[in-house]
Each structure stands twice: as structure tokens, then as C-alpha cells.
Enzyme design. Structure first.
Site, PDB file in Angstrom:
ATOM      1  N   ASN A  68      23.619 -26.226  38.991  1.00 17.85           N
ATOM      2  CA  ASN A  68      23.219 -24.937  38.413  1.00 17.85           C
ATOM      3  C   ASN A  68      21.835 -24.462  38.852  1.00 17.85           C
ATOM      4  OD1 ASN A  68      21.738 -26.802  37.081  1.00 17.85           O
ATOM      5  ND2 ASN A  68      22.143 -26.022  35.017  1.00 17.85           N
ATOM      6  N   ASP A 115      21.511 -52.797  30.202  1.00 18.63           N
ATOM      7  CA  ASP A 115      20.102 -52.778  30.574  1.00 18.63           C
ATOM      8  C   ASP A 115      19.339 -53.944  29.936  1.00 18.63           C
ATOM      9  OD1 ASP A 115      18.082 -51.006  31.924  1.00 18.63           O
ATOM     10  OD2 ASP A 115      17.164 -51.052  29.934  1.00 18.63           O
ATOM     11  N   GLU A 151      22.209 -56.629  33.270  1.00 14.76           N
ATOM     12  CA  GLU A 151      21.021 -56.611  34.133  1.00 14.76           C
ATOM     13  C   GLU A 151      20.168 -57.789  33.706  1.00 14.76           C
ATOM     14  OE1 GLU A 151      17.163 -54.010  35.462  1.00 14.76           O
ATOM     15  OE2 GLU A 151      17.764 -54.182  33.395  1.00 14.76           O
TER      16      GLU A 151
HETATM   17  O1  ISL Z   1      11.482 -51.956  38.121  1.00 17.26           O
HETATM   18  C1  ISL Z   1      10.876 -52.626  37.335  1.00 17.26           C
HETATM   19  C2  ISL Z   1       9.431 -52.440  37.047  1.00 17.26           C
HETATM   20  O2  ISL Z   1       8.894 -51.468  37.867  1.00 17.26           O
HETATM   21  C3  ISL Z   1      11.577 -53.673  36.611  1.00 17.26           C
HETATM   22  O3  ISL Z   1      10.683 -54.459  35.929  1.00 17.26           O
HETATM   23  C4  ISL Z   1      12.577 -53.028  35.667  1.00 17.26           C
HETATM   24  O4  ISL Z   1      11.868 -52.368  34.677  1.00 17.26           O
HETATM   25  C5  ISL Z   1      13.469 -54.066  35.060  1.00 17.26           C
HETATM   26  O5  ISL Z   1      14.310 -54.515  36.086  1.00 17.26           O
HETATM   27  C6  ISL Z   1      14.308 -53.478  33.929  1.00 17.26           C
HETATM   28  O6  ISL Z   1      15.003 -52.352  34.369  1.00 17.26           O
HETATM   29  C7  ISL Z   1      15.775 -51.611  33.484  1.00 17.26           C
HETATM   30  O7  ISL Z   1      15.133 -51.334  32.267  1.00 17.26           O
HETATM   31  C8  ISL Z   1      14.010 -50.453  32.316  1.00 17.26           C
HETATM   32  C9  ISL Z   1      14.237 -49.212  33.157  1.00 17.26           C
HETATM   33  O8  ISL Z   1      13.010 -48.590  33.431  1.00 17.26           O
HETATM   34  C10 ISL Z   1      14.925 -49.521  34.462  1.00 17.26           C
HETATM   35  O9  ISL Z   1      15.196 -48.340  35.161  1.00 17.26           O
HETATM   36  C11 ISL Z   1      16.169 -50.289  34.124  1.00 17.26           C
HETATM   37  O10 ISL Z   1      16.962 -50.534  35.249  1.00 17.26           O
HETATM   38  C12 ISL Z   1      13.744 -50.071  30.891  1.00 17.26           C
HETATM   39  O11 ISL Z   1      14.903 -49.537  30.316  1.00 17.26           O
HETATM   40 CA    CA Z   2      21.224 -29.064  37.157  1.00 15.10          CA
END
Ligand code: ISL
Ligand code: CA
Length: 556
Positions: free
Chosen positions: A30, A206, A260
């Protein structure tokens, strides 16, 4: 492992190729400069053509975007910038109509500080939602302990309303939920059911190993002061919580889960994924993707170290376990820039080599958007060009305090920043790579979109995109490439990754030259067999690999 091979159970999620979409950067529909769900819907045939079986959608929920959606304000609402629930339903239906599945991001270690639960929780010590989060009085003039946020500074923030600190392992706008509280767990299970009942096929979870915290909140043990994820990932009730989640929710649906597992070692992996335990199907182990950085600083790496990661994982996970294969995502730099060679003319062959590896190692492959085009790191030069809260906070904590020189900081970020993977998809040579019709995308498009883009890739049978498609087709039709035994046959070789995949009487040899120089293939006792698929024109000499050549051979 080989002696148990016969007992491996066949599962659709072991056979699947998963593609990660970071919705903010995929396709704007959009003209507001931000990717959205309607945009994704227009690209489903592109995904199908690539050989994708499952899409993993990074968070699409209502969020103030302190961390691009990993800070959720309402788990049952679609982020307004991304569209509506009707758009989400259309995406799900469009995927199913093409025989693909959808998994979504479950972010329940923390919420946004704007979530209704936290808005209540911070009001007073006796608020009914107080205990949904982790509140503690300070120690002396400071926070309760020495825990650090992954986005710099203390993991505790003092809240003036009650004079107590709340815990946030990530940004201060991402307060950690208190999993000790039965009501919190019941709410999480409920929101999971909400999405499963809509028809989603599972979750990427996550930082899931971090949900359980030691309740006396000690300072870090000395051995974990540097890499704190190895401390936070082994809380006392983790397995109890995951088994409860599985019993209450997951076991009732035919879905896949991938945790993760930031901070989980190969040795600890079976505790999470052994199918007899009833926890998760598979996890992301970070040893490979973090071999050249610790999330912040670049570190040199060698091929034997990388190869050893896969052997170590393989040795620790038996036939009751299953692994993932990934080398990039929205938190890491671009695949070809990190592990391949993004200088021409090596970019295309090295990106195809990495694709070959992802699709033929043992485990479910996860492809991150844009890597199928050989998208590269962005040429960042100034801190203002970065959007990521991790970069902005680290700049304040390290450079503005004089602890790190600006030039050193920027040199690290130019190699390690998460924003490299978050620049918009390059669809065509049009302005902003065809990602948006807006003047400006939310994050700058890489200038190389003029030549590196999907339109060009689709038109070229020799493109990286089509190589992925061929690899996905090969993997799908040859069980040995999915379930077969993995053996590294040249672990010490500094430039060659050579391994076999064997199932019953079907055997493959995969040869990957991780360098610009040719490599002679000298593998005593290994019969290479016929070439099945390579990334260059068929070789004149089967025993010599050209620079960045990648081949799959089949032994008779
Ligand atoms: O990329 C990191 C720091 O710069 C890692 O420590 C990352 O934060 C870690 O792998 C956890 O990641 C996940 O949780 C975070 C989020 O920011 C990331 O995008 C997500 O993949 C918090 O929710
Ligand atoms: Ca958009």
C-alpha cells in the site's frame, strides 16, 4: 546415528523446507514503505516455485515495535501496519491452497510494556496482574542482581510507581513474563490455541529456553559472566513448563515446533527435542551461525571449526532427535556475506554452495528471505543508518561512554549487524527494488537491487533461486538426503567440506569447496560416483573442484 537409523520416524516437518519471512521487509502493498500481509499474499507463487513447504512468519502481532514486533502488545491482534485478521486468514488460505503450511512466532518470554497485563502490573504492588511479571526490590542503590540485557545495560529497570525493579532480558520495553505464575502459563496456552484453531501449523518459539528463572535471582556464576545466554537457557523449571505446554496444547494438534535455543549446547539438545520427552520437535542451535560473531563482535573462523559443529551436533542427537540447518535469519548478517564470498564473480557460486549445504546436511533446512537471491550485507557506514535497537543501545553504552572507538564499533557492525538481513527484499530493478512505491522504505534498500533481484533471478535458469528449487526437489524425492546418516569424510581439510549421506543402499557424496582456489578431491576409500547436481558447468575432471564449486554425487 547409524545403528538406530532404521528407527527414525518419518514426519512431514523433517521433510519440509522452511522459508522465513520478516514481514516488515518482504513486500509493501500500500505504498507506506512497510511490508505487509497483503504484500506476502502476492508472492505465494514465488515461494511455491522455490520449493518452500512451510513459511515461518516473524511476529505479525500488534506491537509498538521497540524490537520490530518481538515486543507484543496484543497476541490476538494483527499489527495495524501489516493489515487485518482478514488479511492473515487470506494468507493462511493462500498457502494451504498451494500445499504449503504456516508457522508463526511465539514470543512469550516477554511482552511489550504496553501489553494490558504490564500496564496493570506496574500500577501497584497489589494489582491482580502484579505477579504476571518479575518485580524485585533493589539491592542497595542498584538493581537486584548483575543480570544484563542483551540490548545493553542492566536487565532491571526501576519503575517509579512502586519503587521496584522489573526484569527484562531484552529491551526495557520487553518485560519478562513470570512463568512461575499459573495464570501466565494458562494465558499463553490459550493464545496458542487461538492461533492453532485458526489453522496455523506450529510455532517458532522465541528464546524459549529462557522462560524459567532461578527464583533467588543470584548474580551470574563466574563461568557464565561473559556468555550469559548459557546461564539463562537452563532455568530450573524449563523442561517442566515445556512438557506441560506440550500436554495441554501441542499434543492435541498435528503441528511442528522449533525452539530458538539461544544458549543451549549440543549436549543439552536432546533434553529439549528427544521425542520421548514430549517437549519440542527441534531447536535452532547457534554454534554454526555464531561461529564468526558473538552477536556483537566479529571473530575470524575456520572451516574445520564449522564442520566440527555439525559432527558434534550429530553425535549428541540420536534417532529420537531431530536438528535444524540454518546459517542466517533476521538476527544475523547475510548468508553469502558471512559464509560465502560476496565479491563478484564469486557471489553466485558461493551462494549456491551454501544452498547445497543447507539442503543436504541432516536436519530441516531454514532459508531466510533474500538468501535465495544471494542478497548481500548493506554497505552501512554511519550509526544513523541503523534501525536496530541492539545497535542503537550498544552505541550509547559503548561509544558515547568512550569505552569503544566509533570506528571499531562501526567496523564490527558492518559485519555483524542484524540490519543487514532486514533491508527490504529486492524484487526488481525498479526504485526501492520494487519493494515499495513509497519514496522511502522503512529501512534503506541495498543499492545492488539494480542487478540482484527476483525478477532477474526468475528469468535466468542459472540463478541462485532456481538452484534452490532444484535442490529442494532433489531433497524431496530422495529420502537419503533427508533421513540418511551424515558422515564428514574430511574433517581436517581447511577448504573442503566433504560428507556422505547414506540410507540403506542409497548413498550421496557432497563436495563443497569453500575457497576461490581449486581443490583436489582426495578421499581415500570413498567412491564418488555420478554427478547429480552441481553449481557450475559439469567438470572436466571429477576429482578437482573449481573455486566455490559445490557438487552432489550419487554412489552406485
Ligand atoms: O541478535 C541478538 C542480539 O543482537 C541475539 O542476542 C538475539 O537477541 C537472540 O538470539 C534472541 O533473539 C530473539 O529474541 C529477541 C529478538 O530481538 C530477536 O529478533 C529474536 O529472534 C527478543 O525477542
Ligand atoms: Ca505497507
Amino acid at each position: 546415528m547409524s545403528e538406530n537409523e532404521g528407527t527414525i520416524r518419518h514426519r512431514w516437518w523433517k521433510e519440509a523446507v522452511v522459508y522465513q519471512i520478516y514481514p516488515r521487509s518482504f513486500q509493501d502493498s500500500n505504498g507506506d514503505g512497510i511490508g505487509d500481509i497483503k504484500g506476502i499474499v502476492t508472492r505465494l507463487d514465488y515461494l511455491k516455485g522455490l520449493g518452500v513447504d512451510v513459511v515461518w512468519l516473524s511476529p505479525h502481532f500488534d506491537s509498538p515495535n521497540a524490537d520490530n514486533g518481538y515486543d507484543i502488545r496484543d497476541y490476538r491482534k494483527v499489527m495495524a501496519e501489516f493489515g487485518t485478521m482478514a488479511d492473515f486468514d487470506a494468507l493462511l488460505a493462500g498457502l494451504k491452497a498451494r500445499g504449503m503450511r504456516l508457522i508463526i512466532d511465539l514470543v512469550v518470554n516477554h511482552t511489550s510494556d504496553e501489553h494490558a497485563w504490564f500496564v496493570e502490573s506496574r500500577k501497584s504492588k497489589d494489582n491482580p496482574h502484579r505477579d504476571f511479571y518479575i518485580w524485585r526490590p533493589g539491592r542497595g542503590d542498584g538493581p537486584p542482581n548483575d543480570w544484563r540485557s542483551y540490548f545493553s545495560g542492566s536487565a532491571w529497570t526501576l519503575d517509579p510507581a512502586t519503587g521496584e525493579y522489573y526484569l527484562h532480558l531484552f529491551a526495557d520495553k520487553q518485560p519478562d513474563l513470570n512463568w512461575e505464575n499459573d495464570h501466565v502459563r494458562a494465558e499463553v496456552y490459550d493464545l496458542m490455541r487461538f492461533w492453532l484453531d485458526k489453522g496455523v501449523d506450529g510455532f517458532r518459539m522465541d528464546v524459549i529456553p529462557m522462560i524459567s528463572k532461578e527464583q533467588d535471582f543470584p548474580d551470574y556464576p563466574p563461568e557464565h559472566r561473559e556468555r550469559t545466554e548459557y546461564y539463562h537457557a537452563v532455568g530450573p523449571r524449563l523442561h517442566e513448563f515445556l512438557q506441560e505446554m506440550n500436554r495441554e496444547v501441542l499434543s492435541k494438534y498435528d503441528v511442528m515446533t522449533v525452539g530458538e535455543a539461544f544458549g543451549v549446547t549440543p549436549e543439552q539438545t536432546p533434553d529439549l527435542v528427544d521425542e520421548r520427552r514430549g517437549e519440542l520437535n527441534m531447536i535452532f542451535n547457534f554454534d554454526a551461525v555464531r561461529i564468526n560473531n558473538d552477536g556483537r563482535r566479529y571473530q575470524p573462523w575456520t572451516l574445520p571449526e564449522l564442520k566440527a559443529v555439525y559432527t558434534r551436533l550429530e553425535e549428541r542427537t540420536d534417532a529420537h532427535c531431530w536438528n535444524t540447518v540454518f546459517l542466517s535469519n533476521h538476527d544475523n548478517p547475510r548468508l553469502v556475506s558471512s559464509f560465502g564470498d560476496d565479491e563478484e564473480p564469486w557471489r553466485v557460486p558461493s551462494a549456491k554452495l551454501l544452498a547445497t549445504m543447507l539442503m543436504t546436511l541432516r536436519g530441516t533446512p531454514f532459508v531466510y528471505q533474500g538468501d535465495e537471491l544471494g542478497m548481500t550485507n548493506y554497505p552501512f557506514t554511519a550509526v544513523e543508518q541503523y534501525d536496530d535497537i541492539a545497535v542503537r543501545n550498544a552505541w550509547k553504552a559503548e561509544v558515547l561512554t568512550g569505552r569503544v572507538a566509533a570506528a571499531d564499533f562501526l567496523a564490527d557492525m558492518a559485519r555483524t549487524s542484524r540490519d543487514h538481513s532486514r533491508t527490504p527484499m529486492q524484487w526488481s530493478a525498479a526504485p526501492n527494488g520494487g519493494f515499495t512505491t513509497a519514496q522511502k522504505a522503512w529501512l534503506a534498500v541495498n543499492p545492488n537491487a539494480a542487478t540482484i533481484n527476483a525478477e532477474a533471478a526468475l528469468a535466468d535458469p542459472g540463478s541462485i533461486y532456481h538452484h534452490y528449487a532444484r535442490l529442494a526437489g532433489l531433497r524431496r524425492s530422495h529420502p537419503a538426503l533427508i533421513y540418511g546418516d551424515f558422515v564428514d569424510v574430511a574433517p581436517e581439510h581447511p577448504r573442503l567440506f566433504a560428507y556422505t549421506r547414506t540410507l540403506d543402499d542409497e548413498a550421496y557424496v557432497v563436495l563443497l569447496n569453500f575457497s576461490r582456489q581449486p581443490v583436489d578431491v582426495d578421499l581415500p576409500g570413498i567412491e564418488i560416483g555420478d554427478l547429480v547436481l552441481g553449481n557450475l558447468a559439469p567438470p572436466a575432471d571429477a576429482r578437482r573442484l573449481a573455486g566455490w564449486e559445490a557438487r552432489i554425487h550419487r554412489r552406485r
